[in-house]
Design an enzyme around this catalytic site. Structure first.
Site, PDB file in Angstrom:
ATOM      1  NE  ARG A 157     -13.458   8.189   3.121  1.00 31.04           N
ATOM      2  CZ  ARG A 157     -12.469   7.339   2.858  1.00 31.04           C
ATOM      3  NH1 ARG A 157     -12.164   6.380   3.719  1.00 31.04           N
ATOM      4  NH2 ARG A 157     -11.793   7.409   1.723  1.00 31.04           N
ATOM      5  CE1 TYR A 210      -3.145  10.178  -2.715  1.00 32.07           C
ATOM      6  CE2 TYR A 210      -5.244   9.058  -2.925  1.00 32.07           C
ATOM      7  CZ  TYR A 210      -3.901   9.033  -2.611  1.00 32.07           C
ATOM      8  OH  TYR A 210      -3.327   7.851  -2.203  1.00 32.07           O
ATOM      9  NE  ARG A 223      -0.935   7.981   2.117  1.00 30.66           N
ATOM     10  CZ  ARG A 223      -1.614   7.692   1.022  1.00 30.66           C
ATOM     11  NH1 ARG A 223      -2.317   6.567   0.931  1.00 30.66           N
ATOM     12  NH2 ARG A 223      -1.627   8.529   0.008  1.00 30.66           N
ATOM     13  CD  GLU A 330      -5.827  -0.900  -0.307  1.00 28.39           C
ATOM     14  OE1 GLU A 330      -6.070  -0.322  -1.390  1.00 28.39           O
ATOM     15  OE2 GLU A 330      -6.561  -0.831   0.689  1.00 28.39           O
TER      16      GLU A 330
HETATM   17  C1  3EB Z   1      -4.440   4.859  -1.724  1.00 24.72           C
HETATM   18  O1  3EB Z   1      -3.386   4.960  -1.118  1.00 24.72           O
HETATM   19  C2  3EB Z   1      -4.915   3.484  -2.007  1.00 24.72           C
HETATM   20  O2  3EB Z   1     -10.260   5.460   0.747  1.00 24.72           O
HETATM   21  O3  3EB Z   1     -10.237   4.632   2.737  1.00 24.72           O
HETATM   22  C3  3EB Z   1      -5.974   2.963   0.772  1.00 24.72           C
HETATM   23  C4  3EB Z   1      -6.440   3.079   2.100  1.00 24.72           C
HETATM   24  C5  3EB Z   1      -6.756   3.434  -0.261  1.00 24.72           C
HETATM   25  C6  3EB Z   1      -7.656   3.665   2.368  1.00 24.72           C
HETATM   26  C7  3EB Z   1      -9.727   4.789   1.624  1.00 24.72           C
HETATM   27  C8  3EB Z   1      -7.992   4.014   0.043  1.00 24.72           C
HETATM   28  C9  3EB Z   1      -8.443   4.130   1.327  1.00 24.72           C
HETATM   29  O4  3EB Z   1      -5.064   5.849  -2.152  1.00 24.72           O
HETATM   30  C10 3EB Z   1      -6.335   3.300  -1.678  1.00 24.72           C
END
Ligand code: 3EB
Length: 342
Positions: A157, A210, A223, A330
């Site tokens: 991605r 991250y 988010r 989630e």
């Molecule tokens: C997180 O906050 C939890 O990789 O598209 C949440 C929303 C999460 C989207 C993505 C991953 C994704 O990291 C995981």
């Protein structure tokens, strides 16, 4: 231009088969046990084979509708439908077609190719802004070639965003990436002519920042995104889990993970309300999809959510895998507010 979401979890669907209504359906999804053959629709449908929890029927249909007529099309395997400045598309990519060659895993290659196709379609359609993406893949937590499949997906991605000169931080879509028992890589998306406003969560490090211990490439999503159309504001909340900073909190504790995920939803919604200043999104008025890793945890999750949401809040629960092995739940959501001064 407007965009509405409906599902047969809450309100009854518009009679989608009826000609006049069907014209205005942009696309949708079908979630649940999808064993039986499905009649073809006039719009793209993302099939999400995630068993429903606590629901009367086996499957739920969700639809995106618009105020004006839609035109369907097909582009490099993407089924899409467009209404003025908004496009909904769905594609499925068979991973074995991308045999692991050299350093690249087949999932990484399939993901990269899928996003290349999406970006080419967006260019061809003159719709440069990706608002929301729904990603589903099998065996999301399994390690192959020394890397967890979710992390392989993240490499593909990320590299696709970079290859097309798109931002991989900041102006990135809202998303979810969920694990299913089986099936191809499946991606649905909404793209548009106008930009969405990305929203971050002050309690969390942005996913695109991250650290490397979570994989060689960071996840490319924001988010939430806030979209302003002529007479409405729409909020797309990404998958939200029990993460504070960048770390999973409350491993093994479903009730605490549910509370923490909801606290994150609350923080993102507060941030959206702060940035919009035009309308207010209220937690109980959002439409939710909640993924629970272990079906047995469903009552505990529902109990936590019921304390903060209403009886009338639209929530769809489904069993699916989450992208980190230690995450048990989630929550994703969306909401639309009508602007008074449209
Ligand atoms: C997180 O906050 C939890 O990789 O598209 C949440 C929303 C999460 C989207 C993505 C991953 C994704 O990291 C995981």
């Amino acid at each position: 231009m407007n965009l509405a979401f409906c599902s047969d979890v809450g309100r009854p669907l518009p009679t989608a088969e009826a000609g006049a209504e069907g014209e205005r359906v942009l696309g949708g999804s079908l979630i649940g046990c999808l064993s039986t053959a499905r009649p073809p629709q006039r719009w793209p449908v993302q099939a999400v084979a995630a068993p429903l929890l606590g629901h009367a029927s086996d499957t739920v249909q969700e639809l995106w509708t618009t105020g004006s007529e839609c035109q369907s099309g097909e582009f490099e395997g993407i089924a899409y439908r467009r209404s003025r400045g908004i496009l909904f598309g769905v594609l499925e990519v068979d991973e074995p077609a991308f045999s692991a060659s050299g350093r690249e895993s087949s999932l990484q290659g399939a993901t990269e190719e899928a996003y290349h196709r999406i970006f080419r379609l967006m260019t061809a359609q003159g719709l440069p802004h990706l608002w929301r993406v729904w990603n589903y893949l099998s065996d999301i937590n399994r390690e192959t070639n020394g890397l967890e499949r979710y992390r392989q997906f993240n490499v593909g991605r990320h590299d696709a965003f970079v290859a097309f000169g798109r931002a991989a931080t900041g102006d990135v879509p809202a998303a979810c990436t969920i694990g299913l028992r089986q099936g191809p890589l499946s991606i649905a998306f909404i793209a548009a002519r106008t930009a969405a406003l990305p929203i971050e969560n002050p309690r969390q490090v942005s996913a695109y920042h991250y650290p490397a211990e979570y994989g060689p490439r960071s996840p490319t999503f924001s988010r939430a995104v806030l979209v302003t159309l002529a007479s409405q504001e729409t909020l797309f909340l990404s998958g939200t889990a029990s993460i504070v900073g960048y770390q999973t909190v409350h491993p093994g504790d479903i009730a605490e993970q549910s509370r923490e995920a909801l606290a994150n939803v609350e923080a993102v919604v507060a941030e959206a309300n702060r940035q919009s200043r035009r309308t207010i999104f209220a937690l109980p008025r959002l439409s939710y999809r909640v993924y629970v890793r272990h079906a047995a945890d469903f009552p505990a999750v529902r109990k936590v959510l019921s304390k903060r949401l209403d009886q009338a809040t639209e929530i769809l629960f489904a069993q699916a895998d989450i992208c980190r092995q230690d995450l048990l739940v989630e929550i994703e959501a969306m909401a639309s507010n009508t602007l008074e001064d449209g």
